[in-house]
Design a protein around this motif. Sequence first.
Motif, PDB file in Angstrom:
ATOM      1  N   LYS A  49      -1.951   6.368   5.904  1.00 41.04           N
ATOM      2  CA  LYS A  49      -2.224   5.029   5.382  1.00 41.04           C
ATOM      3  C   LYS A  49      -1.934   3.981   6.461  1.00 41.04           C
ATOM      4  CE  LYS A  49      -3.466   3.710   2.014  1.00 41.04           C
ATOM      5  NZ  LYS A  49      -4.808   3.215   1.609  1.00 41.04           N
ATOM      6  N   GLU A  87      -4.728   4.190   8.977  1.00 36.42           N
ATOM      7  CA  GLU A  87      -5.924   3.552   8.412  1.00 36.42           C
ATOM      8  C   GLU A  87      -5.826   2.025   8.526  1.00 36.42           C
ATOM      9  OE1 GLU A  87      -7.319   2.878   3.871  1.00 36.42           O
ATOM     10  OE2 GLU A  87      -7.038   4.983   4.442  1.00 36.42           O
ATOM     11  N   LEU A 144       1.189   4.030  -3.067  1.00 38.98           N
ATOM     12  CA  LEU A 144       0.989   5.468  -2.828  1.00 38.98           C
ATOM     13  C   LEU A 144       2.141   6.279  -3.398  1.00 38.98           C
ATOM     14  CD1 LEU A 144      -0.452   6.033   0.771  1.00 38.98           C
ATOM     15  CD2 LEU A 144      -1.394   6.853  -1.394  1.00 38.98           C
ATOM     16  N   SER A 146       0.828  -1.215   0.000  1.00 38.74           N
ATOM     17  CA  SER A 146       0.000   0.000   0.000  1.00 38.74           C
ATOM     18  C   SER A 146       0.858   1.258   0.000  1.00 38.74           C
ATOM     19  CB  SER A 146      -0.927   0.011   1.226  1.00 38.74           C
ATOM     20  OG  SER A 146      -1.851  -1.036   1.172  1.00 38.74           O
ATOM     21  N   TRP A 157       1.681   8.559   3.795  1.00 37.67           N
ATOM     22  CA  TRP A 157       2.148   7.285   4.350  1.00 37.67           C
ATOM     23  C   TRP A 157       1.695   7.110   5.798  1.00 37.67           C
ATOM     24  CZ3 TRP A 157       7.844   5.798   2.740  1.00 37.67           C
ATOM     25  CH2 TRP A 157       7.825   5.331   1.414  1.00 37.67           C
TER      26      TRP A 157
END
Length: 276
Positions: A111, A114, A95, A91, A108
């Motif tokens: 992310k 999350e 990005l 991920s 970052w």
Amino acid sequence: MANINVENAEDLQSQIEEVEALSSIYGDEWCVIDEAARIFCIKITDDIDHPKLKACLQIILPPDYPSTAPPVYQINAAWLRGLDRMALSNSLEELYVENAGESILYLWVEKVREFLLEKARCKDIKLPSIKHGGTITDRRSTFQSHLAPVVTPGQVRMVLDKLYENKKIASATHNIYAYRIYCEDKQSFLQDCEDDGETAAGGRLLHLLQILDVRNVLVVVSRWYGGIQLGPDRFKHINNSARNVLVQEGYTFSLSTHKMHIKRSRGKYCHCFALI
């Protein structure tokens, strides 16, 4: 400061501005490890007041970041292993590719946060019961299906993680899967599939679930390759294996029961027509 040539002057200025902004946003969570070597870290949690999961994102900023090089990173978290670590790393790298040449650290950090939130939610979700179908063997290739009731993508991930803890399943040549989740509020399906190297197999498996109109279920078919290519027969075995476990767990009729049901229905309709 590290030796910076003229070509990297703009990158250095961008780094200084980015670090100042992050320090302002995250306060004590942001930490300078070695400013001269451009090494920083940030402590990230799923919840500030009552954290369940924590991670430390350590960053090294190369001289040519952000113009041409990505940050070098390391994620420190004792609980982060295997597929979870790989998924998070993928991920972050996606990005970067999507925002190449731009400052990426804030994206970052969020992310990672999350990801922590999703994992924390999963911890509160009970692992669904996993059922296993029988095996189909053809020319030394073996197929076996696995099924679990699911109502969220988080449960899908949990079931897959649990299956991969089994060394035999983890060692399968392919673990093909598909799932369908019915969303009552949107009156629509959330569905996805994975080939795991068996080209088009995931899509065919999902198509089977759609034809049978099953919902809130994940089906995984493991294949252990026996060294002899099966051609199109492999898709037949994958779908038959999946259908068998769906029948076994009551998600659909067996083919013979379905034919009997149609035959009886037709007889009933003919009888009614005759009365009219």
